[in-house]
Design a protein around this motif. Structure first.
Motif: not given
Length: 297
Positions: A272-282, A284-297
């Motif tokens: 996932m890329i969130v605020d320009g930062v690449l997160f790799t190898g996430l 499902r739980d980790q995706v769910g945490i970052l998704e809270r930010i991503l739905i507002h980008e």
């Protein structure tokens, strides 16, 4: 002067709205991996739609309106990202010149799509019905004149072959405030926030009044307003593209649930890329945490 049908609601007088909502139940609360899968399916059909538009010389004008931080820019990009740029594009409205303000509809007539084109308008001529009167950027005489003319103007363009898709992105006050804070704190998106955004936000109720008037007067059978809930931008992108596809009959169109709603492997690792930062190898739980930010980008 335009006549309005008014109603009394919670001690406020508001016009009767004639806009309708497009809300696909399967898109509600969609998880990130499923979102990526379904967005790809819809985009493939959007490409098929574009080929049909080009082959038949159709003219498609997709209007995106909504409050600041409603997601107009991100949805415009989601629609056009994989389309052939020779026949598509985004028309972003900047600060109009004095001449454009005086000849508002004439100015926008020149921006209409040519045969074979699909254009997305990130704000449009409807600024004259929303932000301009709410902020005092136009006179009330200009505002009423616009409302008295825009339906006939669009009717003439429909007769000339233009198909209007008018989407209003509806964002809650809480989500708007959160997105403003995210922008202020981001070293990549800080420029999206300005002092004027805060001034507009402070006139929330006034903008609501003008929005309802716009729906009541300018949602017609040939150019209706469609409301897309955009507190979740992922869900809004899916609903917006899905609605566009429903408006046409073309080869390759297939909106059956078993085609659109393809379940991904929810146990797979993802990036996932969130605020320009690449997160790799996430997971499902980790995706769910970052998704809270991503739905507002």
């Amino acid at each position: 002067m335009v006549a309005f049908d008014l109603k009394l609601e919670n001690n406020r007088i508001l016009p009767e709205t004639s806009a309708t909502r497009h809300d696909v139940p399967a898109f509600r609360g969609i998880e990130y991996l499923a979102y990526r899968t379904e967005l790809r399916v819809l985009r493939r059909q959007l490409l098929a739609l574009q080929e049909w538009v080009v082959a038949n010389g159709h003219r498609v004008a997709i209007v995106l309106e909504g409050r600041d931080a409603a997601g107009k820019g991100s949805i415009a990009s989601a629609i056009t990202h994989y389309l052939n740029p020779s026949y598509s594009g985004i028309i972003s409205q900047g600060i109009p010149t004095a001449q454009e303000m005086r000849n508002w509809l004439g100015h926008h007539y020149k921006l209409m799509p040519e045969p074979g084109e699909m254009l997305v308008y990130d704000r449009s001529w409807y600024s004259r019905a929303l932000i301009q009167p709410a902020m005092g950027y136009c006179t009330m005489r200009q505002y009423h004149y616009f409302l008295s003319k825009v339906n006939d103007w669009e009717r003439e363009l429909v007769d000339e072959g233009v198909t209007f898709i008018k989407l209003y992105l509806s964002v809650s006050r809480e989500s708007q405030d959160l997105r403003f804070r995210i922008r202020q704190d981001s070293d990549l998106q800080y420029w999206k926030y300005s002092a004027n955004d805060r001034k507009v936000a402070e006139r929330w109720q006034l903008l609501t009044y003008f929005k309802e008037r716009m729906f009541a007067v300018t949602s017609t059978d040939y150019a209706p307003w469609i409301i897309i809930e955009s507190d979740n931008k992922q869900q809004a992108r899916l609903n917006a593209i899905h609605y566009i596809l429903t408006r046409f009959e073309f080869e390759g169109k297939d909106l059956r649930p078993e085609v659109i709603y393809q379940a991904p492997d929810m146990d797979m690792l993802t990036d996932m890329i969130v605020d320009g930062v690449l997160f790799t190898g996430l997971n499902r739980d980790q995706v769910g945490i970052l998704e809270r930010i991503l739905i507002h980008e």
